[in-house]
Write a protein that holds these residues in place. Structure first.
Motif, mmCIF file in Angstrom:
data_model
loop_
_atom_site.group_PDB
_atom_site.id
_atom_site.type_symbol
_atom_site.label_atom_id
_atom_site.label_comp_id
_atom_site.label_asym_id
_atom_site.label_seq_id
_atom_site.Cartn_x
_atom_site.Cartn_y
_atom_site.Cartn_z
ATOM 1 N N LEU A 189 -5.265 18.468 -14.439
ATOM 2 C CA LEU A 189 -6.396 18.214 -14.444
ATOM 3 C C LEU A 189 -7.518 18.564 -13.511
ATOM 4 C CD1 LEU A 189 -8.681 16.860 -16.575
ATOM 5 C CD2 LEU A 189 -8.003 14.512 -15.078
ATOM 6 N N MET A 190 -7.213 18.771 -12.784
ATOM 7 C CA MET A 190 -7.791 19.257 -11.100
ATOM 8 C C MET A 190 -7.831 20.639 -11.402
ATOM 9 S SD MET A 190 -9.981 17.326 -9.733
ATOM 10 C CE MET A 190 -10.365 16.182 -11.435
ATOM 11 N N ALA A 191 -6.405 21.269 -11.963
ATOM 12 C CA ALA A 191 -6.439 22.548 -11.286
ATOM 13 C C ALA A 191 -6.456 23.956 -12.714
ATOM 14 C CB ALA A 191 -4.820 23.030 -11.353
ATOM 15 N N HIS A 192 -7.914 23.088 -13.214
ATOM 16 C CA HIS A 192 -7.618 23.913 -14.887
ATOM 17 C C HIS A 192 -9.446 23.655 -15.238
ATOM 18 C CE1 HIS A 192 -4.124 25.627 -14.890
ATOM 19 N NE2 HIS A 192 -3.393 24.433 -15.140
ATOM 20 N N GLU A 193 -10.037 24.034 -14.136
ATOM 21 C CA GLU A 193 -12.222 23.876 -14.682
ATOM 22 C C GLU A 193 -12.035 24.514 -16.186
ATOM 23 O OE1 GLU A 193 -16.220 23.628 -12.519
ATOM 24 O OE2 GLU A 193 -14.875 25.312 -12.891
ATOM 25 N N THR A 194 -11.926 25.446 -16.409
ATOM 26 C CA THR A 194 -12.596 26.217 -17.307
ATOM 27 C C THR A 194 -11.156 26.165 -18.148
ATOM 28 O OG1 THR A 194 -11.186 28.667 -16.582
ATOM 29 C CG2 THR A 194 -13.232 27.458 -15.261
ATOM 30 N N TYR A 195 -11.591 27.012 -19.581
ATOM 31 C CA TYR A 195 -10.789 26.839 -20.467
ATOM 32 C C TYR A 195 -9.772 28.115 -20.870
ATOM 33 C CZ TYR A 195 -10.054 25.780 -25.424
ATOM 34 O OH TYR A 195 -9.038 25.367 -27.415
ATOM 35 N N ASP A 196 -8.893 28.020 -19.870
ATOM 36 C CA ASP A 196 -8.273 28.870 -19.540
ATOM 37 C C ASP A 196 -7.041 28.630 -20.458
ATOM 38 O OD1 ASP A 196 -6.870 26.413 -18.640
ATOM 39 O OD2 ASP A 196 -6.501 27.171 -16.036
ATOM 40 N N ASP A 197 -5.377 29.591 -20.339
ATOM 41 C CA ASP A 197 -4.075 29.208 -21.033
ATOM 42 C C ASP A 197 -3.774 28.440 -21.498
ATOM 43 O OD1 ASP A 197 -4.411 31.732 -21.912
ATOM 44 O OD2 ASP A 197 -3.070 32.506 -20.260
ATOM 45 N N TYR A 198 -4.122 27.082 -20.310
ATOM 46 C CA TYR A 198 -3.311 26.028 -19.895
ATOM 47 C C TYR A 198 -4.311 24.815 -21.315
ATOM 48 C CZ TYR A 198 -2.549 20.888 -18.577
ATOM 49 O OH TYR A 198 -1.993 19.821 -18.156
ATOM 50 N N TRP A 199 -4.935 25.005 -21.393
ATOM 51 C CA TRP A 199 -6.162 24.209 -22.321
ATOM 52 C C TRP A 199 -5.909 24.808 -23.902
ATOM 53 C CZ3 TRP A 199 -6.907 19.472 -20.247
ATOM 54 C CH2 TRP A 199 -7.324 19.959 -18.981
ATOM 55 N N ASN B 95 -17.318 25.920 -8.808
ATOM 56 C CA ASN B 95 -16.008 25.167 -9.119
ATOM 57 C C ASN B 95 -16.173 23.565 -8.929
ATOM 58 O OD1 ASN B 95 -13.384 23.331 -10.286
ATOM 59 N ND2 ASN B 95 -12.203 25.550 -9.534
ATOM 60 N N ILE B 96 -16.625 22.202 -9.624
ATOM 61 C CA ILE B 96 -16.786 21.428 -9.055
ATOM 62 C C ILE B 96 -15.684 20.761 -8.689
ATOM 63 C CG2 ILE B 96 -17.910 19.011 -10.540
ATOM 64 C CD1 ILE B 96 -19.987 20.786 -12.077
ATOM 65 N N ARG B 97 -14.441 20.722 -9.109
ATOM 66 C CA ARG B 97 -13.483 19.738 -8.914
ATOM 67 C C ARG B 97 -12.934 20.181 -7.395
ATOM 68 N NH1 ARG B 97 -13.518 19.746 -14.297
ATOM 69 N NH2 ARG B 97 -11.224 19.735 -15.282
ATOM 70 N N LYS B 98 -13.436 21.369 -7.455
ATOM 71 C CA LYS B 98 -13.759 21.765 -5.158
ATOM 72 C C LYS B 98 -15.226 21.330 -4.649
ATOM 73 C CE LYS B 98 -9.975 25.113 -6.011
ATOM 74 N NZ LYS B 98 -10.158 26.519 -5.609
#
Length: 619
Positions: free
Chosen positions: A251-261, A577-580
């Motif tokens: 969750l915290m490692a993927h703040e944008t709509y990257d391949d993970y999502w 990056n709001i996660r950071k």
């Protein structure tokens, strides 16, 4: 397809409903006997599966299966979920712990993506291997399997029929988890849905054999608790302490709509589906409204099998039990849940699993709030025409541009974020029906813009998506926009609240549709860009589809704000990056809504290009 709606035979509806109306209700635990299997998958992993068959039945029945991460139940407890109609029809009921959950072996992966590379299995292959076993080892079985599930089990009802096993003849993904970045559960348009994601993670995402985090929430509200924790990194540092790997590693490692999502998006992957699909959702579902609407749309584009949609006036899973005659203060005048279960859900499975000669249900069956009618369509949405509603001076809304540039401003202070509930000081959990709550008191806040029309001279019915077309300025480099569409009851309304008959509905502000959007994603969810402070900036986004009639004498209000706390995380008003983020990154910003000239802030409604529709008249 033609716009002329498909007519549902009410004679058939009444006949099917009457068949079971007078049958004596039977507790599934008394009439079913269960058997537990550990079914082997192609990689050797075994999945725990409970099969329930009627003790008093010696014929051949179809199977209705739920694949779930929440526990398949126990032999002592009886079937985990069983609708009365299916019990009376003697369906075989199956419940399976998905890989890595409950009594099943293997490792659990959230919204497991389709297999690729050296990975040999996914939800589709696990279901295929399960069906192979069931068709060879279960007695009293006619060989036809249907899948269903609500919420996360709704995801499995969809993911399991990609590359459909031949035995599966029908599936019903209900409020399905579909895309955890754009619109379901975890994010809405890039904004993290903090409160429920965190609360879910500390229970659901504890690794097998791991320790659940223990911390003191205090005695105050959820608003106070989440505000006291502060920036997102503090949640793991001070509360989770590394006990929930999913929180940090995923969750915290993927703040944008990257391949993970992207690779986990069920609608994008909903291909090669060869069974009939009945997708079900609620227009007031705080969790997975997006999933229902969009899984149906992608199914239309990507598959050729029969594909149906039902959207009712329900919260999350609200169609599965109870009459469904009201929600919060709003009465619907019909037992919408009962009618759905008898005349849509049951008939769907009877047709495709029991080969019953029943009249087809419509392509789309949609409930319109306001006029409180069921409508049938041969496609959803129907052909539409736009009807823009423009912001105007003096907190007005009108159907014509004002022609004079104006702006309204407010200060968004992350230290005092705008709540999503008016009574936020007394709320510890997100109420199930908050998407229909009264928004009148928010008009009194100085961090919320409130524009309203004159009383309507005639009924106005809208359907399909609503688009927020906003032109803003801000002193920061990022911000969130929350747009709420509201039906304002007349001041002299004689209607009464559905849950409190002592309360009149005069000046009640019913929230019809609302959504949040993180402005840095205004061009692309994968590639955020900053806002230039003080520069006119265009932010345009869609709110989920709806069908609603604003009645004559009612007014339409639009509220705009920039926090929805703590249901959504805070934006620091700073591009990053709001996660950071650190606590020091959160600063107030003045945000202005600009309207009246060539840059016309407006909300775009849609109406059917042709009417009327087929109105259904259930009791």
């Amino acid at each position: 397809m033609s716009l002329v709606p498909r007519i549902i035979s009410l004679i058939c509806v009444v006949s099917l409903a009457t068949t079971f109306a007078f049958a004596q209700w039977q507790n599934p635990r008394d009439v079913y006997e269960g058997k537990e299997y550990m079914i082997p998958m192609r990689d050797g992993t075994k999945l725990r599966t409970l099969i329930w068959t009627r003790k008093d039945f010696n014929g051949s029945a179809p199977m209705l299966m739920e694949r779930t991460p929440y526990g398949a139940g126990s032999l002592a407890g009886g079937p985990r979920r069983a609708g009365d109609l299916f019990v009376k029809a003697k369906y075989i009921l199956a419940f399976q712990d998905v890989r890595g959950k409950g009594g099943s072996e293997g490792d659990y992966v959230n919204i497991r993506p389709p297999r690729k590379g050296s990975v040999r299995f996914d939800e589709s292959t696990d279901t295929w291997d399960t069906c192979e076993f069931l068709t060879q080892n279960v007695s009293k079985f006619n060989g036809n399997i249907g899948l269903w599930g609500i919420s996360y089990p709704g995801f499995y009802a969809g993911a399991s029929v990609i590359n459909t096993h031949p035995a599966i003849k029908a599936t019903s993904p209900q409020a399905p988890v579909a895309d955890w970045f754009i619109g379901d559960d975890v994010h809405h348009n890039g904004a993290l849905f903090l409160q429920e994601t965190f609360d879910f993670a500390i229970g659901f995402d504890v690794p097998r054999g791991g320790q659940r985090p223990v911390f003191d929430r205090g005695t105050g509200s959820a608003y106070d608790f989440y505000l006291s924790v502060g920036a997102l990194p503090n949640f793991d540092k001070n509360l989770l302490k590394g006990l929930i790997p999913y929180w940090n590693d995923d969750l915290m490692a993927h703040e944008t709509y990257d391949d993970y999502w992207v690779e986990r998006s069920l609608p994008r992957n909903y291909k090669n589906v060869k069974c009939a699909t009945l997708t079900v959702g609620g227009f007031f579902d705080k969790e997975d409204m997006y999933g229902a609407l969009n899984l149906y749309q992608y199914g239309e584009k990507q598959n050729k099998a029969p594909n149906f949609l039902v959207m009712g006036p329900w919260p999350h899973g609200g169609w599965a039990g109870g009459p469904g005659s009201s929600l919060g203060d709003i009465a619907f005048g019909k037992k919408t849940g009962e009618w759905y279960r008898e005349n849509l859900e049951f008939r769907f499975f009877e047709k495709y699993l029991n080969n019953k000669d029943v009249t087809d249900i419509a392509e789309a069956t949609i409930f319109s709030t306001g006029d409180n009618e069921w409508y049938s369509f041969d496609k959803w949405p129907p052909e539409l025409k736009e009807k823009p509603l423009y912001f105007g001076p003096g907190k007005a809304l009108g159907w014509k541009e004002s022609g004079k540039e104006s702006q309204d401003s407010y200060v968004n202070d992350p230290a005092k974020p705008t709540p999503y509930l008016w009574d936020f000081a007394n709320s510890k959990r997100a109420p199930g029906e908050w998407l229909i709550y009264n928004q009148a008191d928010f008009a009194l806040r100085n961090d919320v813009l409130h524009h309203v029309t004159e009383p309507l001279g005639e009924d106005l019915q809208i359907c399909g998506k609503i688009t927020a077309d906003m032109w803003i300025k801000t002193t920061g480099t990022d911000c969130d926009l929350v747009v709420k569409v509201i039906d304002v009851y007349p001041g002299d309304s004689t209607e009464v609240s559905a849950r409190n008959t002592e309360m009149k509905m005069s000046n009640y502000h019913m929230m019809v549709r609302s959504e949040i959007f993180r402005a840095k994603f205004r061009k692309d969810f994968a590639r955020p860009i900053p806002i230039v402070p003080g520069q006119l900036t265009h932010v345009k986004f869609d709110l989920n589809e709806t069908m609603h009639t604003f009645k004559k004498g009612h007014r339409i209000a639009i509220q705009v704000q920039s926090s929805w706390f703590p249901i959504a995380d805070r934006n620091p008003n700073k591009f990053m990056n709001i996660r950071k983020a650190t606590d020091a990154d959160f600063q107030p910003a003045t945000i202005s809504l600009v309207y009246g000239t060539s840059k016309l802030s407006k909300v775009i409604f849609r109406q059917a290009a042709k009417s009327p529709f087929q109105i259904l008249t259930p009791n």
